[in-house]
Enzyme design. Structure first.
Site, PDB file in Angstrom:
ATOM      1  N   GLU A   1      12.660 -16.760  -6.923  1.00 12.74           N
ATOM      2  CA  GLU A   1      12.987 -17.909  -8.033  1.00 12.74           C
ATOM      3  C   GLU A   1      14.065 -17.390  -8.964  1.00 12.74           C
ATOM      4  OE1 GLU A   1       9.693 -19.743  -9.419  1.00 12.74           O
ATOM      5  OE2 GLU A   1      10.453 -19.799 -11.392  1.00 12.74           O
TER       6      GLU A   1
ATOM      7  N   ASP B   1      10.620 -18.318 -19.101  1.00 18.89           N
ATOM      8  CA  ASP B   1      10.450 -18.981 -17.897  1.00 18.89           C
ATOM      9  C   ASP B   1      10.521 -20.499 -18.252  1.00 18.89           C
ATOM     10  OD1 ASP B   1      10.866 -19.432 -15.063  1.00 18.89           O
ATOM     11  OD2 ASP B   1       8.636 -18.891 -14.861  1.00 18.89           O
TER      12      ASP B   1
ATOM     13  N   HIS C   1      -0.291 -26.051  -5.584  1.00 16.88           N
ATOM     14  CA  HIS C   1      -1.494 -25.006  -5.919  1.00 16.88           C
ATOM     15  C   HIS C   1      -2.707 -26.000  -5.558  1.00 16.88           C
ATOM     16  CE1 HIS C   1       1.404 -23.605  -8.637  1.00 16.88           C
ATOM     17  NE2 HIS C   1       1.020 -22.404  -8.111  1.00 16.88           N
TER      18      HIS C   1
ATOM     19  N   ASP D   1      -3.503 -27.929  -8.502  1.00 15.01           N
ATOM     20  CA  ASP D   1      -2.676 -28.981  -8.815  1.00 15.01           C
ATOM     21  C   ASP D   1      -3.247 -30.290  -8.142  1.00 15.01           C
ATOM     22  OD1 ASP D   1      -1.075 -27.298  -9.816  1.00 15.01           O
ATOM     23  OD2 ASP D   1       0.103 -27.063  -7.829  1.00 15.01           O
TER      24      ASP D   1
ATOM     25  N   ASP E   1      12.076 -22.799 -16.518  1.00 11.97           N
ATOM     26  CA  ASP E   1      12.034 -23.713 -15.306  1.00 11.97           C
ATOM     27  C   ASP E   1      12.948 -24.925 -15.223  1.00 11.97           C
ATOM     28  OD1 ASP E   1      10.402 -21.766 -14.084  1.00 11.97           O
ATOM     29  OD2 ASP E   1       8.578 -22.505 -14.548  1.00 11.97           O
TER      30      ASP E   1
ATOM     31  N   ASP F   1      10.993 -25.528  -8.165  1.00 10.19           N
ATOM     32  CA  ASP F   1       9.856 -25.053  -9.098  1.00 10.19           C
ATOM     33  C   ASP F   1      10.664 -25.038 -10.397  1.00 10.19           C
ATOM     34  OD1 ASP F   1       7.840 -23.967 -10.323  1.00 10.19           O
ATOM     35  OD2 ASP F   1       7.571 -22.076  -9.248  1.00 10.19           O
TER      36      ASP F   1
ATOM     37  N   GLU G   1       6.169 -13.848  -4.239  1.00 13.07           N
ATOM     38  CA  GLU G   1       7.074 -14.378  -5.369  1.00 13.07           C
ATOM     39  C   GLU G   1       7.181 -13.363  -6.460  1.00 13.07           C
ATOM     40  OE1 GLU G   1       6.855 -18.451  -6.059  1.00 13.07           O
ATOM     41  OE2 GLU G   1       7.567 -18.042  -8.062  1.00 13.07           O
TER      42      GLU G   1
ATOM     43  N   ASP H   1      12.796 -20.570  -4.819  1.00 13.38           N
ATOM     44  CA  ASP H   1      12.346 -21.386  -5.870  1.00 13.38           C
ATOM     45  C   ASP H   1      13.433 -21.755  -6.573  1.00 13.38           C
ATOM     46  OD1 ASP H   1       9.676 -21.760  -4.995  1.00 13.38           O
ATOM     47  OD2 ASP H   1       8.792 -21.002  -6.586  1.00 13.38           O
TER      48      ASP H   1
ATOM     49  N   HIS I   1      12.993 -16.209 -12.587  1.00  9.59           N
ATOM     50  CA  HIS I   1      12.242 -15.163 -12.425  1.00  9.59           C
ATOM     51  C   HIS I   1      13.385 -13.940 -12.329  1.00  9.59           C
ATOM     52  CE1 HIS I   1       8.400 -17.023 -10.880  1.00  9.59           C
ATOM     53  NE2 HIS I   1       8.872 -17.608 -12.033  1.00  9.59           N
TER      54      HIS I   1
HETATM   55  C1  XLS Z   1       5.474 -19.421 -11.976  1.00 11.34           C
HETATM   56  C2  XLS Z   1       5.680 -19.270 -10.567  1.00 11.34           C
HETATM   57  C3  XLS Z   1       4.780 -20.309  -9.919  1.00 11.34           C
HETATM   58  C4  XLS Z   1       4.934 -20.129  -8.385  1.00 11.34           C
HETATM   59  C5  XLS Z   1       3.725 -20.617  -7.344  1.00 11.34           C
HETATM   60  O1  XLS Z   1       6.529 -19.010 -12.936  1.00 11.34           O
HETATM   61  O2  XLS Z   1       7.152 -19.801 -10.502  1.00 11.34           O
HETATM   62  O3  XLS Z   1       5.093 -21.828 -10.047  1.00 11.34           O
HETATM   63  O4  XLS Z   1       5.982 -20.610  -7.486  1.00 11.34           O
HETATM   64  O5  XLS Z   1       2.546 -19.944  -8.134  1.00 11.34           O
HETATM   65 NI    NI Z   2       7.749 -20.335  -8.598  1.00 10.42          NI
HETATM   66 NI    NI Z   3       8.563 -19.715 -12.385  1.00  8.46          NI
END
Ligand code: XLS
Ligand code: NI
Ligand code: NI
Length: 447
Positions: A279, A318, A112, A115, A320, A350, A243, A307, A282
């Site tokens: 992802e 989430d 991003h 970031d 991750d 991700d 996404e 992702d 998600h």
């Molecule tokens: C957040 C998202 C984010 C996207 C990019 O949950 O996964 O990281 O991948 O903005």
């Molecule tokens: Ni993501």
């Molecule tokens: Ni995410």
């Protein structure tokens, strides 16, 4: 890398002096800093593993996440980071990021805007900060050959986006977000990015009592149309992705799952302009499996990138986490191979290390594990396809559509009247078993 061509670049002390370049050592290796399955050059279904998997490291979790949680401070130990929001620190961190990605041997990264570079006091200052870091990213890309999988704009962290960005109730916020995306598109283009992601973290609502859904969705579509137009204007050829995610941080997000995204894209005439970046965590938040979301996207010819992460079934948010489940990666690779492979997309981690895994070396273990899990998924999926029984079973299951009345229905040659006449003649249909358990056993033969 030739020794003398290095001289052109600023050389700083290694951030990971004790960690060598990660090598493939094969399944019998017990070295935790080696790949057991990811062998970049190994050919699978006529293509090198590295070209199937197109691994990508994310800047936000791997280099910016302090690993705090709602109950406690960040635990991450990152000796190279001076803890300030200075541009100098950001530039230094960028060099560390490339040392990490190079040692890991991933061909891509993703970021991003906020970031990589700190937000300034004004848009002008933020853009200046970004340019200063993009300079370093560009020279590090050149030095290492690592490429940008996709860029994106952070339209959710700053307080101005409290009510959303493209779906904000405040038109000035929409304008600010548009300006931020314009710049993010320019730098993604400048860095040769292969794609650009739209993830609408706050493009949703917290309560319907204050929300005009129709107006907000119209605005989101307008925003994306503007981005498409600008993309063409600057000659950026990368793929646009949307996404899906159902919630968090909002209660409901408009891009809630693959089906909702596809419907939105079709409704607003954007289907040819954006693909989906799916992802895992998600998908599960939306009450689907990753396999489901991938199949839905692929069926609409809209699966662009993934992702790669996973959630914790015991936790409802989430998390991750890095993907380590071979069943999951096998399912991902079955769908990806079936659709003919990723093109501009990749397997983008991700994912973040746990708060308890706070040492820099954990970043290596996490990525090595994810890469090996996907390499295994790839090999297993290729073996299942080579065996052919699964595909043959599915083909047979639909064989009534290949001869007789089936093709006549598919081709629109018959209507209700003809089908009544047909049924009066043939009588009660006879079904065969779906054989779920048989098929689950078959998959396990390969795992
Ligand atoms: C957040 C998202 C984010 C996207 C990019 O949950 O996964 O990281 O991948 O903005
Ligand atoms: Ni993501
Ligand atoms: Ni995410």
């Amino acid at each position: 890398m030739l020794a003398d061509s290095r001289k052109k670049y600023y050389v700083m002390p290694s951030a990971f002096p004790k960690i060598p370049k990660i090598q493939y050592e094969g399944p019998t290796s017990r070295n935790p800093l080696a790949f057991k399955h990811y062998n970049p050059e190994e050919i699978v279904e006529g293509k090198a593993m590295q070209d199937h998997l197109r691994f990508s490291v994310v800047y936000w979790h791997t280099f910016r996440n302090r690993m705090s949680d709602p109950f406690g401070a960040g635990t991450a130990i990152r000796p190279w980071d001076d803890g300030t929001e200075s541009v100098k620190n950001a530039q230094n961190r960028a060099r560390v990021a490339f040392e990490f990605i190079e040692k890991l041997g991933a061909p891509f990264y993703a970021f991003h805007d906020r970031d990589v570079a700190p937000e300034g006091k004004s848009l002008t200052e933020s853009n200046k900060n970004l340019d200063a870091v993009v300079k370093v990213l560009k020279s590090e890309q050149k030095r290492t050959g690592i490429k940008l999988l996709w860029g994106t704009a952070c339209l959710f962290a700053h307080p101005r986006y409290v009510h959303g960005a493209a779906t904000s109730s405040n038109a000035d916020v929409f304008a600010y977000a548009a300006a931020q995306v314009k710049k993010a598109l320019e730098v993604t283009h400048e860095l040769g990015g292969e794609g650009y992601v739209f993830w609408g973290g706050r493009e949703g609502y917290s309560t319907l009592l204050n929300t005009n859904i129709k107006r907000e969705m119209d605005h989101l579509a307008q925003f994306l149309h503007m981005a498409v137009e600008y993309k063409k204007k600057i000659g950026f050829r990368g793929t646009f992705y949307i996404e899906p995610k159902p919630k968090e941080p909002t209660k409901h997000q408009y891009d809630s799952d693959a089906a909702a995204c596809l419907n939105f894209l079709r409704e607003y005439g954007l289907k040819d302009e954006l693909k989906l970046n799916i992802e895992t965590n998600h998908a599960t938040l939306a009450g689907h499996t990753m396999h489901h979301e991938l199949e839905v996207a692929a069926a609409a010819n809209a699966l662009g990138s993934i992702d790669a992460n996973t959630g914790d079934p015991m936790l409802g948010w989430d998390t991750d986490q890095f993907p380590t489940d071979i069943y999951l990666t096998t399912q991902c690779m079955l769908t990806i191979l079936k659709m003919g492979g990723l093109t501009t997309g990749g397997v983008n981690f991700d994912a973040k290390v746990r708060r308890e895994s706070f040492e820099p070396i954990d970043l290596f273990y996490a990525h090595i594990g994810g890469m090996d899990a996907f390499a295994r998924g790839l090999k297993i999926a290729a073996a299942i396809r080579k065996d052919g029984r699964l595909a043959e079973f599915v083909k047979q299951r639909y064989s009534s559509w290949d001869t007789g009345i089936g093709p006549k229905i598919e081709n629109g040659k018959v209507g209700l009247k003809e089908l009544e006449a047909y049924t009066l003649k043939t009588g009660e249909p006879s079904n065969v078993s779906g054989r779920q358990e048989f098929l689950e056993n078959l998959i396990n033969e390969f795992i």
